[in-house]
Scaffold this active site. Structure first.
Site, PDB file in Angstrom:
ATOM      1  N   ASP A 324      -5.868  -1.257  -3.920  1.00 47.87           N
ATOM      2  CA  ASP A 324      -5.720  -1.578  -2.501  1.00 47.87           C
ATOM      3  C   ASP A 324      -4.295  -1.224  -2.057  1.00 47.87           C
ATOM      4  O   ASP A 324      -3.437  -0.894  -2.874  1.00 47.87           O
ATOM      5  CB  ASP A 324      -6.057  -3.062  -2.265  1.00 47.87           C
ATOM      6  CG  ASP A 324      -6.493  -3.329  -0.836  1.00 47.87           C
ATOM      7  OD1 ASP A 324      -6.228  -2.487   0.045  1.00 47.87           O
ATOM      8  OD2 ASP A 324      -7.094  -4.387  -0.579  1.00 47.87           O
ATOM      9  N   GLU A 523      -6.649  -9.530   7.819  1.00 47.45           N
ATOM     10  CA  GLU A 523      -5.911 -10.047   6.665  1.00 47.45           C
ATOM     11  C   GLU A 523      -4.753 -10.947   7.051  1.00 47.45           C
ATOM     12  O   GLU A 523      -4.050 -10.690   7.995  1.00 47.45           O
ATOM     13  CB  GLU A 523      -5.312  -8.860   5.903  1.00 47.45           C
ATOM     14  CG  GLU A 523      -6.324  -7.980   5.286  1.00 47.45           C
ATOM     15  CD  GLU A 523      -5.665  -6.710   4.801  1.00 47.45           C
ATOM     16  OE1 GLU A 523      -5.040  -6.737   3.747  1.00 47.45           O
ATOM     17  OE2 GLU A 523      -5.763  -5.705   5.508  1.00 47.45           O
TER      18      GLU A 523
HETATM   19  C1  BGC Z   1      -7.428  -4.005   2.683  1.00 49.75           C
HETATM   20  C2  BGC Z   1      -8.605  -3.178   2.283  1.00 49.75           C
HETATM   21  C3  BGC Z   1      -8.634  -1.906   3.081  1.00 49.75           C
HETATM   22  C4  BGC Z   1      -7.322  -1.181   2.931  1.00 49.75           C
HETATM   23  C5  BGC Z   1      -7.244   0.096   3.745  1.00 49.75           C
HETATM   24  C6  BGC Z   1      -6.159  -3.215   2.651  1.00 49.75           C
HETATM   25  O1  BGC Z   1      -5.098  -3.950   3.136  1.00 49.75           O
HETATM   26  O2  BGC Z   1      -7.312  -5.121   1.829  1.00 49.75           O
HETATM   27  O3  BGC Z   1      -9.783  -3.911   2.463  1.00 49.75           O
HETATM   28  O4  BGC Z   1      -9.687  -1.110   2.666  1.00 49.75           O
HETATM   29  O5  BGC Z   1      -6.278  -2.021   3.334  1.00 49.75           O
HETATM   30  O6  BGC Z   1      -7.120  -0.160   5.088  1.00 49.75           O
HETATM   31  C1  BGC Z   2      -2.857  -1.208   7.678  1.00 53.25           C
HETATM   32  C2  BGC Z   2      -4.102  -1.791   7.081  1.00 53.25           C
HETATM   33  C3  BGC Z   2      -3.764  -2.345   5.760  1.00 53.25           C
HETATM   34  C4  BGC Z   2      -2.614  -3.337   5.844  1.00 53.25           C
HETATM   35  C5  BGC Z   2      -2.204  -3.731   4.477  1.00 53.25           C
HETATM   36  C6  BGC Z   2      -1.779  -2.262   7.757  1.00 53.25           C
HETATM   37  O1  BGC Z   2      -0.628  -1.728   8.295  1.00 53.25           O
HETATM   38  O2  BGC Z   2      -3.125  -0.701   8.922  1.00 53.25           O
HETATM   39  O3  BGC Z   2      -5.098  -0.844   6.938  1.00 53.25           O
HETATM   40  O4  BGC Z   2      -4.884  -2.949   5.251  1.00 53.25           O
HETATM   41  O5  BGC Z   2      -1.516  -2.793   6.506  1.00 53.25           O
HETATM   42  O6  BGC Z   2      -1.641  -4.941   4.363  1.00 53.25           O
END
Ligand code: BGC
Ligand code: BGC
Length: 829
Positions: A324, A523
């Protein structure tokens, strides 16, 4: 002159006394799994001698540099086609906030053009390389939802309520088609998490808290996306590759902390969180994404016993494992720039969005130095090539030349929207109906609530933008809001509907629908301290009560990613419907709510709770409605026994430091003169005087009465701070491009101003800022990365916010928190 603020003084250091890093709780086990107790599966994709010969030949011809390149995935934020050509990168992705040319809202055609450009660069062999075609991964987690105009399906939690695996396969197939229209080959879906604690902000990405239900869906979604695992070309069939994520126990962390630690035993790990991976493997899922989280204190991304021992060997997973977003940097002994441990544990491809170059370089150096065996590199490359061959990528030609590419009519096509609308209908869960539903179509309907006509709100996070914020109805061409669906249904039946967010009306309605609930998040932004609706979203409870007092039947419709304590709404409304995060086809709600001309329903409620509904904001108090609960039109009507309206837990949000002018629990607001030890004043009552009379602090109205604190400073140095005795770890947010947000109205700007943070007892960093004068509150943001790069240890922040001024100043502050929705992003000064 460059403004340097001297904050490392005794006055501010005093606030940090008693501050120490929190001791780590001792893990229950050592994070080493025993593969022998895990179930065995068989990866169904037939082995092809021709493919294996081709892989062997490629490996033979590839240089070490080319091989390392295949192991690295870069984000669109930070990579050009020329980089892909030079470094032979195996993959690119668009994270939630990236898109072609730096525009995550770029029109669909630009995505296909970008796919062509990356592809062309990858197969360019003018430098003598073998030219392995690149693959592009995207988070099409509820439809191809990064793309303006795509069909947005309900988030997984709503699909879980439908209990309909056949529906899931059709959604997978439709999603694959839409992805193919814009040229991508890979989706980071399905999320097969089995969330056990709904305080977790990603719980809605999971279908259910029940492992069996999740397991019953996974194969269907993988098949819908990829097609059957018979070795046939995935691209030629109009399909894409899937990625089950996040392996393992992303939904099992203690207290539901995102990227946290699951301290559970190995049996629970296997039986709850491992359950969906069997069906995924039996359906030939091409990739698995490792979780950011830990098991028993060990980061999954570095856990060889699980990634290699269990997943690849015991479960016979034959695809490749992708890590990830910079998750490798969290593995013990690693940094974002270097982490051979992840490869050795079983990661085959590094998602190194902005760190791809240092990861490439460090892997190369480690391979050359013999620190990583070539055999492991070859094995990882072979897994990636095997998937690329199965895709039919080498024969597919450039993305725009492939089937479905550029068939714009398929993006958000009527068929797909009809399917999404069916999914919305099937996902609705009826918790209460005192005879008010179905609504009669001929009457006068009032539709209230801020969320009624807001497609972004009903779609949730991972929609157009990462957190689902910063977009409005204009970004959803072809979509239907819940309000619009109701309006259409009522007028088709000869009635009238009125939209009134606050519930006021001129002509008395026959019934009211009040739409309320959560706002988009993804997230960490979505993590909550307890299972209740954020207090600032509870306003519609009052609207429901008022309408009911006037004798108007009220239907409450809740937009939510999770079951929450909402007893006041359950009591106030005559009927209560959980709509989850329905996505772009809001008309599915009206299909079920509004009856036919004869008063009979057109569609019945079919949804059942995919997770228990809490009795209070604390799940330990038990369930109000169990898993699987849901009424329909045939349910006998029972007397409603009023529910106790006691949340039983506080709504504290650890990422909000100041709200409506008041510090959050465990936080305090201070003012100090950074140059004068002992000058610090804790601000608790207003008006207050401080700094020997130089500062006067009063309560001022902002969004709500007395919702801000106004600081009038008669010259000299001053620092307004928010502090806590238990330092917080905001390194995850920092890696995730989150901002420090502060909402401020500047009436009289000081000569100089700076935003600072403090970690530990000493470290202070200041970023100089210019805040223009104005008569409105503005939500400013400064990237956490900016402060980290100035030396703040983000794992132990004692003062996340210091606003330092020099000279006469007059400003008001209403809110300080972490988030992404700044109105103005300040440059890193
Ligand atoms: C997320 C994933 C996601 C990835 C790409 C990560 O932060 O945990 O679920 O696929 O980013 O965007
Ligand atoms: C991105 C997400 C990713 C996340 C990771 C963001 O800046 O756009 O895709 O999952 O950071 O923590």
């Amino acid at each position: 002159m460059r403004f340097r603020f001297h904050l490392a003084t005794a006055a501010l250091a005093a606030a940090a006394t008693g501050v120490s890093a929190q001791p780590e709780a001792a893990p229950a086990g050592n994070g080493v799994a025993n593969p022998a107790i895990w179930p065995e599966y068989q990866y169904p994709v037939p082995e092809s001698a021709a493919a294996e010969a081709r892989i062997a030949d490629l490996l033979e011809r590839m240089t070490l540099e080319e091989k390392i390149g295949q192991l690295v995935q870069a984000d669109l934020c930070c990579v050009t086609p020329d980089d892909v050509r030079r470094y032979n990168l195996g993959s690119v992705l668009n994270g939630g906030n990236s898109g072609p040319g730096g525009d995550d809202l770029a029109p669909a055609a630009r995505w296909l053009e970008a796919a062509d450009a990356f592809y062309a660069a990858s197969v360019d062999t003018s430098d003598g390389g073998v030219g392995i075609p690149v693959i592009w991964g995207t988070d099409a987690v509820h439809g191809h939802a990064n793309i303006v105009g795509a069909t947005i399906f309900p988030h997984n939690i709503g699909l879980g309520a439908a209990q309909d695996p056949a529906l899931i396969e059709r959604i997978g197939a439709a999603t694959a088609i839409e992805i193919r229209v814009t040229g991508q080959e890979w989706t980071f879906a399905p999320t097969v998490t089995v969330p056990q604690d709904f305080r977790w902000g990603r719980a809605y990405e999971g279908y259910s808290s029940d492992p069996e239900l999740v397991a019953s869906y996974v194969g269907a979604m993988v098949r819908g996306l990829q097609g059957p695992p018979d070795g046939g070309s995935i691209l030629a069939r109009g399909k894409v590759i899937a990625s089950t994520k996040h392996f393992l126990a992303d939904g099992g962390t203690d207290r539901g902390v995102d990227q946290g630690d699951a301290t559970i035993g190995e049996e629970a790990l296997r039986d709850i969180h491992g359950a969906p991976y069997g069906p995924a493997i039996e359906e030939g899922v091409a990739t698995v994404m490792a979780s950011f989280s830990s098991w028993q204190g060990v980061k999954m991304t570095g856990n060889q016993s699980l990634l290699t021992g269990v997943l690849k060997e015991r479960m016979d997973f034959g695809g490749f494992v992708v890590s990830d977003w910079n998750a490798h940097g969290q593995v013990e002994g690693c940094t974002n720039e270097s982490c051979p441990q992840a490869l050795m544990a079983g990661i085959d491809m590094y998602m190194a969005p902005d760190t791809w170059k240092p990861i490439y370089e460090s892997l190369l150096a480690q391979a050359k130095a013999g620190e990583i065996p070539i055999s492991r590199i070859d094995e990882a490359v072979a897994r990636i090539l095997r998937v690329k061959l199965r895709l039919g990528l080498f024969e597919a030609g450039k993305p725009s030349s492939r089937a479905l590419s550029g068939d714009w009519d398929l993006l958000g096509s009527p068929d797909h929207r009809t399917l999404a609308r069916e999914a919305v209908r099937k996902s609705l869960v009826l918790l209460k109906n005192q005879g008010v539903l179905p609504l009669r179509p001929g009457g006068r309907l009032l539709v209230a609530g801020e969320g009624a006509d807001d497609i972004a709100r009903q779609s949730g996070g991972w929609t157009l933008t990462w957190q689902g914020t910063g977009v409005d109805n204009s970004h959803f061409p072809g979509a239907t809001s819940l309000w619009e669906g109701l309006r259409q249904a009522v007028s088709a039946g000869g009635g009238t509907a009125q939209l009134s967010p606050d519930g006021s009306f001129s002509r008395r309605p026959d019934a009211a629908v009040v739409i309320f609930g959560e706002k988009p998040y993804a997230e960490f932004q979505g993590d909550r301290a307890s299972l209740q609706l954020d207090p600032d979203l509870a306003g519609p409870y009052e609207t429901m009560r008022k309408l009911k007092e006037q004798g108007i039947p009220v239907v409450a419709v809740m937009i939510t990613g999770r079951p929450l304590y909402v007893n006041p709404a359950l009591n106030a409304a005559d009927a209560f419907v959980v709509a989850w995060l329905p996505g772009s086809e809001g008309a599915g709600l009206a299909d079920v709510l509004v009856g036919g001309p004869d008063g009979a329903p057109n569609f019945d409620f079919m949804g059942k709770l995919p997770a228990a509904w809490p009795r209070t904001a604390n799940m330990d108090d038990g369930a109000l409605y169990p898993f699987g609960y849901g009424l329909n039109y045939a349910s006998p009507r029972a007397e409603w026994a009023a529910l106790p309206e006691k949340a039983g837990a506080s709504a504290g949000d650890s990422r909000t430091f100041l709200a409506a002018g008041a510090p959050a629990s465990s936080w305090s607001l201070h003012i100090a003169d950074p140059g004068a030890p002992g000058s610090m004043t804790r601000l608790t009552t207003f008006p207050a005087e401080a700094l020997g009379g130089r500062a006067r602090v009063t309560a001022e109205d902002a969004a709500v009465q007395e919702g801000a604190r106004r600081f009038r400073i008669a010259g000299g140095e001053a620092a307004v701070t928010l502090g806590t005795f238990e330092p917080i770890d905001i390194s995850r947010e920092t890696n995730g491009d989150v901002l420090l947000l502060f909402t401020l109205k500047m009436t009289d700007a000081p000569e100089r101003a700076g935003i600072a943070m403090r970690s530990g007892a000493e470290a202070i960093a200041v970023s100089n800022v210019r805040i223009p004068e104005g008569s409105e509150f503005v939500r400013y943001g400064i990237p956490l990365k900016c402060l980290r790069d100035k030396g703040i240890d983000m794992t132990r922040v004692a003062m996340p916010f210091v606003f330092a001024t020099s000279g006469t100043a007059d400003f008001a502050l209403s809110e300080v928190r972490l988030g992404t929705d700044a109105q103005t992003v300040l440059p890193c000064g």
